[in-house]
Design a protein around this motif. Structure first.
Motif, PDB file in Angstrom:
ATOM      1  N   ASP A 191       0.840  -1.193   0.000  1.00  0.00           N
ATOM      2  CA  ASP A 191       0.000   0.000   0.000  1.00  0.00           C
ATOM      3  C   ASP A 191       0.877   1.246   0.000  1.00  0.00           C
ATOM      4  OD1 ASP A 191      -1.515   2.209   1.729  1.00  0.00           O
ATOM      5  OD2 ASP A 191      -3.021   0.939   0.739  1.00  0.00           O
ATOM      6  N   GLU A 192       0.501   2.233  -0.811  1.00  0.00           N
ATOM      7  CA  GLU A 192       1.323   3.434  -0.978  1.00  0.00           C
ATOM      8  C   GLU A 192       1.475   4.211   0.322  1.00  0.00           C
ATOM      9  OE1 GLU A 192       1.725   7.367  -3.865  1.00  0.00           O
ATOM     10  OE2 GLU A 192       0.029   5.981  -4.100  1.00  0.00           O
ATOM     11  N   SER A 193       0.452   4.186   1.195  1.00  0.00           N
ATOM     12  CA  SER A 193       0.554   4.937   2.450  1.00  0.00           C
ATOM     13  C   SER A 193       1.675   4.394   3.333  1.00  0.00           C
ATOM     14  CB  SER A 193      -0.773   4.882   3.205  1.00  0.00           C
ATOM     15  OG  SER A 193      -1.092   3.552   3.601  1.00  0.00           O
ATOM     16  N   VAL A 194       1.865   3.065   3.303  1.00  0.00           N
ATOM     17  CA  VAL A 194       2.943   2.460   4.092  1.00  0.00           C
ATOM     18  C   VAL A 194       4.296   2.830   3.499  1.00  0.00           C
ATOM     19  CG1 VAL A 194       3.875   0.312   5.020  1.00  0.00           C
ATOM     20  CG2 VAL A 194       1.418   0.539   4.643  1.00  0.00           C
ATOM     21  N   LEU A 195       4.384   2.783   2.185  1.00  0.00           N
ATOM     22  CA  LEU A 195       5.650   3.138   1.533  1.00  0.00           C
ATOM     23  C   LEU A 195       6.029   4.585   1.827  1.00  0.00           C
ATOM     24  CD1 LEU A 195       5.274   1.402  -1.944  1.00  0.00           C
ATOM     25  CD2 LEU A 195       6.710   0.715  -0.022  1.00  0.00           C
ATOM     26  N   LYS A 196       5.042   5.470   1.845  1.00  0.00           N
ATOM     27  CA  LYS A 196       5.330   6.871   2.164  1.00  0.00           C
ATOM     28  C   LYS A 196       5.848   7.014   3.589  1.00  0.00           C
ATOM     29  CE  LYS A 196       2.159   9.121  -1.099  1.00  0.00           C
ATOM     30  NZ  LYS A 196       0.950   9.952  -1.242  1.00  0.00           N
ATOM     31  N   ALA A 197       5.229   6.254   4.512  1.00  0.00           N
ATOM     32  CA  ALA A 197       5.678   6.300   5.901  1.00  0.00           C
ATOM     33  C   ALA A 197       7.121   5.810   6.021  1.00  0.00           C
ATOM     34  CB  ALA A 197       4.754   5.441   6.776  1.00  0.00           C
ATOM     35  N   MET A 198       7.468   4.761   5.288  1.00  0.00           N
ATOM     36  CA  MET A 198       8.833   4.226   5.327  1.00  0.00           C
ATOM     37  C   MET A 198       9.804   5.182   4.640  1.00  0.00           C
ATOM     38  SD  MET A 198       7.834   0.288   4.435  1.00  0.00           S
ATOM     39  CE  MET A 198       9.508  -0.304   4.430  1.00  0.00           C
ATOM     40  N   TRP A 199       9.376   5.787   3.546  1.00  0.00           N
ATOM     41  CA  TRP A 199      10.220   6.745   2.823  1.00  0.00           C
ATOM     42  C   TRP A 199      10.589   7.926   3.707  1.00  0.00           C
ATOM     43  CZ3 TRP A 199      13.166   8.005  -1.202  1.00  0.00           C
ATOM     44  CH2 TRP A 199      13.290   9.336  -1.562  1.00  0.00           C
ATOM     45  N   LYS A 200       9.610   8.424   4.479  1.00  0.00           N
ATOM     46  CA  LYS A 200       9.881   9.571   5.353  1.00  0.00           C
ATOM     47  C   LYS A 200      10.885   9.225   6.453  1.00  0.00           C
ATOM     48  CE  LYS A 200       5.373  11.787   4.627  1.00  0.00           C
ATOM     49  NZ  LYS A 200       4.075  12.152   5.246  1.00  0.00           N
ATOM     50  N   ARG A 201      10.944   7.945   6.810  1.00  0.00           N
ATOM     51  CA  ARG A 201      11.858   7.527   7.881  1.00  0.00           C
ATOM     52  C   ARG A 201      13.185   6.981   7.337  1.00  0.00           C
ATOM     53  NH1 ARG A 201       6.875   4.804   9.697  1.00  0.00           N
ATOM     54  NH2 ARG A 201       5.968   5.947  11.455  1.00  0.00           N
ATOM     55  N   ARG A 202      13.431   7.131   6.045  1.00  0.00           N
ATOM     56  CA  ARG A 202      14.586   6.479   5.419  1.00  0.00           C
ATOM     57  C   ARG A 202      15.913   6.909   6.025  1.00  0.00           C
ATOM     58  NH1 ARG A 202      12.889  10.605   2.393  1.00  0.00           N
ATOM     59  NH2 ARG A 202      14.389  11.985   1.333  1.00  0.00           N
ATOM     60  N   ALA A 203      16.008   8.157   6.517  1.00  0.00           N
ATOM     61  CA  ALA A 203      17.280   8.629   7.081  1.00  0.00           C
ATOM     62  C   ALA A 203      17.648   7.855   8.345  1.00  0.00           C
ATOM     63  CB  ALA A 203      17.201  10.128   7.385  1.00  0.00           C
ATOM     64  N   ARG A 204      16.637   7.279   9.017  1.00  0.00           N
ATOM     65  CA  ARG A 204      16.913   6.534  10.244  1.00  0.00           C
ATOM     66  C   ARG A 204      17.402   5.114   9.953  1.00  0.00           C
ATOM     67  NH1 ARG A 204      12.139   9.125  12.667  1.00  0.00           N
ATOM     68  NH2 ARG A 204      10.963   7.171  12.797  1.00  0.00           N
ATOM     69  N   HIS A 205      17.369   4.721   8.699  1.00  0.00           N
ATOM     70  CA  HIS A 205      17.778   3.367   8.324  1.00  0.00           C
ATOM     71  C   HIS A 205      18.732   3.435   7.131  1.00  0.00           C
ATOM     72  CE1 HIS A 205      14.678   2.008  11.075  1.00  0.00           C
ATOM     73  NE2 HIS A 205      13.843   2.840  10.483  1.00  0.00           N
ATOM     74  N   PRO A 206      19.948   3.952   7.367  1.00  0.00           N
ATOM     75  CA  PRO A 206      20.893   4.200   6.268  1.00  0.00           C
ATOM     76  C   PRO A 206      21.432   2.946   5.598  1.00  0.00           C
ATOM     77  CG  PRO A 206      21.951   4.553   8.401  1.00  0.00           C
ATOM     78  CD  PRO A 206      20.485   4.347   8.676  1.00  0.00           C
ATOM     79  N   LEU A 207      21.176   1.754   6.174  1.00  0.00           N
ATOM     80  CA  LEU A 207      21.639   0.533   5.521  1.00  0.00           C
ATOM     81  C   LEU A 207      20.941   0.299   4.182  1.00  0.00           C
ATOM     82  CD1 LEU A 207      21.898  -2.125   8.402  1.00  0.00           C
ATOM     83  CD2 LEU A 207      23.758  -1.228   7.005  1.00  0.00           C
ATOM     84  N   PHE A 208      19.754   0.887   4.016  1.00  0.00           N
ATOM     85  CA  PHE A 208      18.951   0.611   2.829  1.00  0.00           C
ATOM     86  C   PHE A 208      18.893   1.829   1.924  1.00  0.00           C
ATOM     87  CE2 PHE A 208      17.451  -2.022   6.328  1.00  0.00           C
ATOM     88  CZ  PHE A 208      17.557  -3.286   5.760  1.00  0.00           C
ATOM     89  N   ARG A 209      19.085   1.596   0.628  1.00  0.00           N
ATOM     90  CA  ARG A 209      19.099   2.662  -0.359  1.00  0.00           C
ATOM     91  C   ARG A 209      17.834   2.592  -1.210  1.00  0.00           C
ATOM     92  NH1 ARG A 209      21.148   7.655  -1.189  1.00  0.00           N
ATOM     93  NH2 ARG A 209      21.303   8.135  -3.409  1.00  0.00           N
ATOM     94  N   TRP A 210      17.081   3.683  -1.190  1.00  0.00           N
ATOM     95  CA  TRP A 210      15.906   3.787  -2.061  1.00  0.00           C
ATOM     96  C   TRP A 210      16.349   4.276  -3.434  1.00  0.00           C
ATOM     97  CZ3 TRP A 210      10.516   3.454  -0.578  1.00  0.00           C
ATOM     98  CH2 TRP A 210      10.314   3.071   0.757  1.00  0.00           C
TER      99      TRP A 210
END
Length: 413
Positions: free
Chosen positions: A168-187
């Motif tokens: 679901d896009e709403s979940v992806l947006k929530a994860m995208w906004k938190r991406r800086a807290r999880h630098p192991l993963f590259r979007w």
């Protein structure tokens, strides 16, 4: 893909080294992408050579934010295909963060019209279990679990839609906004499509694996896969342990060499302050280096009496300089000692002159001397005195002084 110019510091080769061929099983091979644009770099190697290609992530590549380049001797000669790079990018970056550069044996080749043809590079295609073990050893599963912990139950459920391929896009947006807290993963970059296409590969994979576990399907396959993965994981962790032990051994060797040099310099007549200046140490560090070197050489045990005599002589000198009007810092410079050592020498010197003026210290020294006379070893004596270790060590020195004074008095009689 166009030619990407790496930013300063975008990739720094790490001291640790992992050759994937030592741990992974190749199931085939494929041609590296983009070699056409790097003919000049490849020309220095020629065709038909076995080389070690370094996997270099390019997170700032404007054409593919998850690109993984292949370098030979520090020069880029091609790329992993984009579909493989999505899986490998986070793995390589995680190992880099742990202090390791990843390499793979590859082969240069020529295709086209003989010597006029273009040069290329053939790279092994590693089996899936090897890649998964690499990902786990680098901490990607733990990183995914930390990211999932920030989602609520409803969001985690929505993440499983379409088997984790198109959440679901709403979940992806929530994860995208938190991406800086999880630098192991590259979007992926905005130009690479919507958030579904840009989502890190390992987010989706671990979601699907969790779904398989929860439904009970493919449990036997997972059990067998995990046994293979566990063996590989053990190898990777052992490699990390071996590297750390090598670093510790190197540090011990460097310190031993420094200690031995400090002792040689003192043997040449250099003061402690001179030794410290030559070695780039503080006076206290130089004293510690000399103490370690003497202990390693067996000097302390063989010359205990001489060292005690030397300390009493230094203590008397420090007291004499103090009475001449010098401050503690001036005495430290004059004697080539640290200020803390001079402070101890002054206290010892006054005690050695008139022990009875410090009755508490004298009584502790006598207790220590009695314990020594009873045959207790040093550590046993120190533990029996019921004072701090620093006070106990001082009492041990004082006891040696009293014993020396007693022996001297007996000889005079």
């Amino acid at each position: 893909m166009g030619s990407h110019t790496r930013r300063p510091g975008e990739y720094v080769r790490h001291a640790g080294r992992v050759l994937l061929d030592d741990y992974c099983r190749a199931t085939g091979e494929y041609y590296a992408s983009g070699t056409w644009h790097h003919q000049e770099s490849l020309s220095g190697f020629g065709a038909g050579r076995t080389v070690e290609a370094e996997l270099v992530p390019e997170p700032h590549n404007p054409w593919d934010a998850r690109a993984v380049a292949l370098d030979l001797d520090g020069r880029r000669v091609g790329y992993l295909p984009a579909t493989s790079a999505k899986m490998w990018h986070d793995v390589v970056r995680a190992w880099n963060a742990a202090g390791y550069a990843l390499y793979a044996r590859a082969e240069t080749n020529r295709w086209g019209d003989g010597e006029a043809g273009s040069l290329g590079l053939t790279v092994p295609a590693w089996d899936w279990e090897s890649l998964l073990a690499l990902a786990e050893a680098a901490g990607l599963r733990a990183g995914w679990q930390a990211a999932m912990a920030e989602l609520d139950a409803q969001q985690r459920l929505l993440l499983c839609e379409d088997g984790g391929y198109s959440p679901d896009e709403s979940v992806l947006k929530a994860m995208w906004k938190r991406r800086a807290r999880h630098p192991l993963f590259r979007w992926g970059a905005p130009g690479e499509g919507d958030l579904t296409e840009r989502m890190p590969f390992w987010y989706g994979y671990f979601v699907r694996e969790r779904m398989r576990e929860e439904t009970g399907r493919e449990r036997e396959r997972l059990r067998l896969a995990r046994s293979v993965k566990a063996a590989l994981l053990g190898e990777f962790r052992a490699e990390i342990g071996r590297r750390r032990e090598r670093e510790r051994e190197q540090a011990r060797l460097l310190r031993r060499q420094q200690d031995e040099r400090a002792l040689r310099l003192q043997g040449e007549g250099r003061s402690v302050s001179d030794v410290a200046a030559v070695l780039g140490l503080t006076p206290k560090q130089a004293e510690n280096a000399l103490a370690r070197a003497r202990q390693a050489a067996g000097v302390t045990a063989r010359r205990a009496a001489d060292l005690q005599t030397e300390r009493r002589r230094d203590a008397a000198r420090a007291v004499g300089l103090k009475r001449s009007g010098l401050a503690r810092a001036q005495i430290a410079r004059a004697m080539g000692r640290s200020a803390d050592t001079v402070d101890e020498l002054l206290k010892d010197g006054l005690f050695y002159e008139t022990p009875h003026d410090q009755p508490e210290r004298l009584e502790l020294a006598r207790q220590c001397a009695d314990l020594r006379a009873a045959g207790l070893v040093k550590e046993e004596v120190l533990s029996r005195l019921a004072v701090s270790r620093k006070q106990a060590l001082r009492a041990f020195r004082d006891a040696a002084f009293l014993e020396a004074q007693g022996a001297q008095g007996a000889q005079e009689v």
